[in-house]
Design an enzyme around this catalytic site. Structure first.
Site, PDB file in Angstrom:
ATOM      1  N   ASP A 285       0.907  -1.262  -0.014  1.00 42.93           N
ATOM      2  CA  ASP A 285       0.076  -0.174  -0.054  1.00 42.93           C
ATOM      3  C   ASP A 285       0.683   1.361  -0.052  1.00 42.93           C
ATOM      4  O   ASP A 285       1.998   0.996   0.072  1.00 42.93           O
ATOM      5  CB  ASP A 285      -0.923  -0.047   1.301  1.00 42.93           C
ATOM      6  CG  ASP A 285      -2.423   0.953   1.013  1.00 42.93           C
ATOM      7  OD1 ASP A 285      -2.304   1.659  -0.059  1.00 42.93           O
ATOM      8  OD2 ASP A 285      -3.042   0.747   1.634  1.00 42.93           O
TER       9      ASP A 285
HETATM   10  C1  NOJ Z   1      -4.153   3.872   0.131  1.00 46.49           C
HETATM   11  C2  NOJ Z   1      -5.270   2.837   0.511  1.00 46.49           C
HETATM   12  O1  NOJ Z   1      -5.158   2.380   1.621  1.00 46.49           O
HETATM   13  C3  NOJ Z   1      -5.460   1.848  -0.577  1.00 46.49           C
HETATM   14  O2  NOJ Z   1      -6.568   1.308  -0.488  1.00 46.49           O
HETATM   15  C4  NOJ Z   1      -5.294   2.774  -2.146  1.00 46.49           C
HETATM   16  O3  NOJ Z   1      -5.407   1.744  -3.156  1.00 46.49           O
HETATM   17  C5  NOJ Z   1      -3.906   3.319  -2.176  1.00 46.49           C
HETATM   18  N1  NOJ Z   1      -3.909   4.141  -1.285  1.00 46.49           N
HETATM   19  C6  NOJ Z   1      -3.824   3.875  -3.403  1.00 46.49           C
HETATM   20  O4  NOJ Z   1      -4.460   4.967  -3.815  1.00 46.49           O
END
Ligand code: NOJ
Length: 739
Positions: A285
């Site tokens: 993430d």
């Molecule tokens: C953080 C989020 O937790 C995740 O769900 C998301 O896909 C990513 N950012 C990318 O934007």
């Protein structure tokens, strides 16, 4: 000592290797977790330098960073950049100016629509209809892929008991079985049979894993979870998605019993890649690898990379520790060449499966910049299936189409983008078409009526100066529709609330409308369960519309006027008060279950036990009866057994409608205490007034078994109780014995 063995030493069960042996034979040995060998991948891999390999592991989130990384040839993918021309321009650099011409993969959070927003995933869970998730994913995949996106960061399948957690909006609620069915439908909807197709996307199962267990519902917070709960509650949707062929998986921000997911070899390496045999790639993430430092698992960036790569994170989002320290770590033998190759293989394989080597560019003339005429009705239909009629006394709903005047009151009555909810508006054309407001939906549904709008108050704040005007509007109308709830920004990522009452003075606004003595109904727009005992006690009818998407106003009007008979069911319990959280239907029994007549039982002194609205609850404008429960056998052999459960459902009211027949099981005596009920089947049936239908469910040992605290799946002999009905409070029951 490499990182994996280090973790095995200090991390116990949750470090790599800890319980591998009890999971499945595949989990133990490294080779079993390798991606399938593909001739094209192997040929390419053989030509790559170490720098080029590490470059494939890097994912960045801006155009500028992409250009900078491409200049050194060290980039695998880009996310959050939209626009076909922009994406083609970046791709051109990758395929024309880098030595091996490896195309970039372009990712985006296409969560519930690219340009055409569907209802939020939690709402979709309420449809109890995997077809809704499939429709969303099919439309979104087509729009996004034609606009140059290859890869979506969805579906989110984090089961949670935490309505305070804003990200409850992004998943399917509190039940692992429902979440699994919805997630699989969504994966299939995005990917189809072949995600190289120009209408398909590679999906990403996220967030791996147990993110929904955040303590206190505070986003990113600690998760401490037993092995049995990890495997019974949080992992099932991921396992099902891997079985459905999901291309990628995203690691979660949380710790799992002391080991952050991004450094957790047990969940990523042993379970996901080992026991489940996942052959796609794992993406971190956003800065998740770097965050191992703040978590306290790593002392610096090199340490973080040395924890994440061997644990099983293949691609690094935003932070740059793999490209920075990969070479050094290899020299220091803290990571291995095999581990790097394994990660590169997985990423290249997905790129090949996407067809990017043959067709790196998108046809810019096909970019989707506005919802298509076919997509809008699909979104409207989906939203209608997601709405839950919580209460309807009188009954006051449906409204007559011949109504002469309707007052729409409440701050969300004329809301536009708030109806889309969280994670909306990311596609190229997503801002070209604001969602249809509730006022406009009602005007269209009752063209002969005088329809007024008076906000009365804002969603937040203490200003009640608009109440008098709202009351005046209500007095002047035949009926008032009060639209209250949350803005889009109040749920989703980093949007935890410590109090989940209606925000601001909205409840007082409802009270002011009630004081007029005129008929009214409440429509809720929100991304999580709310604590609404006041509404339950005082509003004649409550329709939970969630964040219904771009056609929201029409979909709400469809239900208010009975064009669509509501059929949604709660995918999550609605608590009476925040102090009851966590409250979920599939809880364990205590030794002293709540008993109002006995003080020394499990309850609160100051609150009635149980939820305000239970999981699976949802009313209709007609009524249904479920009876005639039958089992095809009284015994189920633990190996290869099978029992058919059937029941008759009858529409006992005066209009056609859908009912969701739900099947729950209980294992009253087991070596690990079992939930008082757990959902193991549901079916939506459409019945004309007076019509009946027999629904049947097939149960196998997989339905009655569970994981124990050594992560071993057990099917134990003994009695299993079956409950069939229209919510988790179903009373129709029978039983069989597992032998
Ligand atoms: C953080 C989020 O937790 C995740 O769900 C998301 O896909 C990513 N950012 C990318 O934007």
């Amino acid at each position: 000592m490499n990182r994996r063995s280090l973790l095995a030493g200090v991390g116990g069960l949750f470090a790599a290797g800890g319980v591998a042996s009890v999971l499945a034979p595949a989990a133990a040995a490294d080779p079993a977790t390798r991606p399938d060998r593909d001739g094209r991948v192997e040929a390419l891999l053989g030509k790559m330098t170490l720098e080029e390999k590490l470059g494939q592991l890097q994912l960045v989130g801006t155009e500028d960073l992409a250009r900078t990384s491409l200049a050194t040839g060290q980039l695998g993918g880009v996310f959050s950049v939209v626009g076909a021309a922009k994406l083609n321009a970046l791709q051109k650099i990758a395929v024309e100016q880098t030595r091996l011409r490896i195309p970039l993969i372009f990712g985006l959070d296409v969560i519930h629509g690219y340009t055409t927003n569907f209802p939020i995933p939690l709402a979709q869970g309420a449809s109890f209809d995997p077809g809704v998730a499939a429709a969303d994913a099919t439309v979104a995949a087509k729009e996004a892929r034609r606009s140059g996106i290859h890869w979506t960061y969805a579906p989110m399948m984090d089961v949670t008991h935490e309505p305070r957690w804003g990200r409850i909006a992004e998943g399917y609620g509190e039940d692992p079985y429902l979440a699994s069915k919805m997630a699989v439908a969504k994966v299939r909807g995005y990917q189809g049979d072949d995600y190289s197709s120009p209408d398909r996307l590679a999906a990403c199962a996220k967030h791996f894993v147990a993110y929904g267990g955040a303590e206190g519902g505070r986003d990113y917070n600690t998760v401490d979870v037993s092995l049995q709960r990890l495997h019974n509650l949080y992992l099932p949707p991921f396992k099902a998605s891997v079985e459905a062929g999901v291309a990628t998986v995203m690691a979660s921000f949380n710790t799992i019993s002391g080991v952050p997911a991004h450094g957790n070899g047990y969940v990523l390496h042993d379970v996901l890649k080992g026991a489940y045999g996942f052959r796609g790639f794992v993406v971190s993430d956003y800065t998740g690898i770097e965050e191992l430092i703040l978590h306290g698992l790593a002392g610096d960036g090199a340490d973080a990379a040395a924890a994440a790569l061997p644990a099983g994170v293949d691609m690094e989002m935003v932070s740059t520790n793999y490209v920075r320290y990969g070479k050094q770590l290899l020299a220091e033998r803290r990571i291995t060449r095999d581990q790097i190759d394994d990660a590169v293989r997985r990423i290249l394989l997905v790129k090949f499966k996407l067809g990017l080597f043959e067709r790196p560019y998108v046809d810019e003339s096909g970019e989707v910049k506005a919802p298509s005429p076919a997509a809008l009705p699909a979104s409207r239909q989906a939203a209608g299936r997601c709405m839950v009629l919580l209460k309807n006394d009188g009954p006051v709903l449906p409204l007559a189409k011949s109504v002469r005047s309707v007052a729409v009151v409440g701050p969300l009555g004329a809301a536009t983008y708030d109806l889309n909810g969280t994670w909306a508006g990311l596609g190229t054309g997503a801002w070209t078409t604001p969602p249809v407001t509730v006022v406009d939906g009602i005007k269209a549904a009752a063209p002969g009526a005088t329809v007024t709008f008076t906000a009365g108050c804002a969603v937040e704040g203490a200003d009640t100066s608009g109440f008098a005007a709202a009351q005046q509007a209500a007095r002047a109308a035949d009926v008032t529709v009060v639209v209250v709830g949350e803005t889009a920004a109040m749920s989703g990522e980093a949007a935890a609330r410590s109090n989940i009452d209606l925000p601001g003075v909205q409840q007082q606004l409802v009270a002011a409308i009630k004081d007029t003595g005129k008929p009214f109904v409440v429509v809720l727009v929100n991304g999580r369960p709310l604590t609404i005992p006041y509404l339950h006690d005082n509003a004649p009818a409550i329709l939970e519309a969630w964040a219904p998407g771009v056609q929201g106003g029409h979909a709400i009007a469809d239900v208010l006027f009975g064009v669509v008979n509501p059929s949604g069911k709660l995918p999550v319990s609605f608590p009476r008060a925040v102090g009851q959280i966590p409250i979920y239907y599939n809880h364990e029994n205590t030794g002293r279950p709540a008993d109002p007549a006995n003080k020394y039982t499990s309850k609160y002194l100051d609150l009635e036990s149980g939820p305000l609205y239970e999981f699976g609850h949802g009313l209709s404008y007609t009524t249904f009866r479920v009876d005639g429960l039958r089992l095809s056998a009284t015994r189920m052999p633990a190996r290869g057994g099978r029992i058919e459960v059937s029941a008759r459902v009858t529409n006992t009211g005066a209009r056609a409608g859908d009912e969701v027949v739900q099947l729950y099981l209980r294992d009253p005596v087991a070596s690990i205490v079992q939930p008082v009920r757990r959902l193991r089947g549901f079916q939506r049936v459409t019945l004309a007034a007076g019509a009946s239908k027999t629904v049947s469910f097939t149960l196998t040992p997989e339905d009655v078994g569970f994981y124990d605290n050594a992560a071993k799946f057990r099917v134990e002999p003994g009695k299993i109780e079956v409950y069939v009905g229209t919510s988790s409070a179903a009373t129709l029951t029978a039983s069989f014995t597992v032998t």
